[in-house]
Design an enzyme around this catalytic site. Sequence first.
Site, PDB file in Angstrom:
ATOM      1  CB  SER A  31      -0.895   0.007   1.242  1.00 17.98           C
ATOM      2  OG  SER A  31      -0.097   0.279   2.383  1.00 17.98           O
ATOM      3  CE  LYS A  32      -0.114   8.571  -0.386  1.00 18.12           C
ATOM      4  NZ  LYS A  32       1.198   8.893   0.163  1.00 18.12           N
ATOM      5  NE  ARG A  33      -2.124   3.202   6.025  1.00 20.45           N
ATOM      6  CZ  ARG A  33      -2.545   2.160   6.724  1.00 20.45           C
ATOM      7  NH1 ARG A  33      -1.947   1.825   7.846  1.00 20.45           N
ATOM      8  NH2 ARG A  33      -3.574   1.444   6.304  1.00 20.45           N
TER       9      ARG A  33
END
Length: 509
Positions: free
Chosen positions: A263-265
């Site tokens: 994910s972007k996180r």
Amino acid sequence: MNTDRRVRVRFAPSPTGPLHIGGVRTALYNYLFAKQNGGDMILRIEDTDSQRFVPGAEEYIKESLEWLGIKFDEGAGYGGQYGPYRQSERRDIYRKYVKQLLDTGKAYIAFDTPAELEEKRKAVPNFQYDASTRGEMRNSITLGDEETRRLTEAGEKYVVRIKIEPGEDITVNDIIRGDVTINSSILDDKVLYKSADDLPTYHLANIVDDHLMEVSHVIRGEEWLPSAPLHVLLYRALGWEGTMPRFAHLPLLLKPDGNGKLSKRDGDRLGFPVFPLEWHDPKSGDVSSGYREAGYLPQAVVNFLALLGWNPGTEQEILGMDDLIRLFDLGRCSKAGAKFDYEKGKWFNHKYIQSMSDEEAANLFIPTLEEHGINPADYDVPHIVSLVKERISFIKELWGQTSYFFIAPESYAEKDVRKRWKAGMPQIMAELAELLAAQDDFRSESLEPAVLEWIAGKGYHLGNTMNAFRLAVVGECRGPHMFLITDVIGKEESIRRIKTAIEKITPAE
Ligand code: GLU
């Protein structure tokens, strides 16, 4: 199955934000497969969900793929015989198939409002709109034709749902996963069309367009596998079973540790981009980093992504676009998710920089030199680059590795001073400055033996003396061979730097 049809694949993003790196890989695999088979690569914009439309997303997707060398033969903005290629521009086409599905009893009209559906969901645990519940809902099956007509003519909002027949095994034949079979009873009567915006939903638009655009292979992310049985049923309901494309659902990209979807996180947490280009969110103003701006070469990104979920079956890792087109094999894609090994991405960039010529790397470095107020014309930049190239993975690291060729050090690394600039050293360096001044031929071939002979003759410590020399010239004890450095900066400057160091550095105890 049709095996002799022309290969036509599509990349079909929804313009809901920046293209994720997983989406880039999907586009790449489609492209490799199309080019390998002399087929067509289509860009279709799936923008039927106006709620989630993000301005700039389509342009971002195109710019990203152009940067990477993933080219389209036809599609939105590229022209072609099968357009329009934006779904929001194809309303008239979809209406016809909605009608066909209603007329043949494969779909029905439903009037249930969001509030009514919500109430039902609260009342019935695990409520699903399907054969077991549709008889209790407000739809054309329970209300009858006449009442349905009255309501639609009165302008009541409705949706069209597919009528799934329960109890049937549906098999999706997937090139990567083989036969995947599920029972139709677990499927719900998905919404295919909404009168409110006069647009089909993703499912119907996707199937109608794949059919009309004569798509031969649907290559997409694993997250779409659960929709595939419904898609098979839609092809059948529309009478298009014979020309159904072949499916290939690509493995997920996983977090670097392999636990769950990337994910972007993860990128924010571990410090790597998950988008091809920097993205400026038009609503929040947030900026997300991109591979291009982080200093990656497009070839390195392509090579890295190509090997996330596929391999050529050999040890060869450095593969350019032409190699990939030749070697790619959908059947060799893995079913298991691919760990996103960011360090490997850096390694590829390192390798591609090494394979660049010194001139090419120097050209990419020139803007940085100019930013630092240096006139590149005064230097042999390719030569300087050649001395440090093997140490870098990114062009932006060149400045840190070479700044002392262009500007004299202003400070000296403390730990090197402590180790190499002891009480007697300034005196030894003063002698060295004299020796350099007396040296007529300053080229490394004659300077190096002269310096070494002086050190040996005086019985000085070789390592300490040479490192002090380096500290004075570079500012710290690192860099290429010392006499390659003096070759570049020359006699006057070398002497000046030694004298400055003697003045500026306080010897260590
Ligand atoms: N619009 C879908 C997406 O955003 C396309 C899925 C497909 O390729 O069928 O990925």
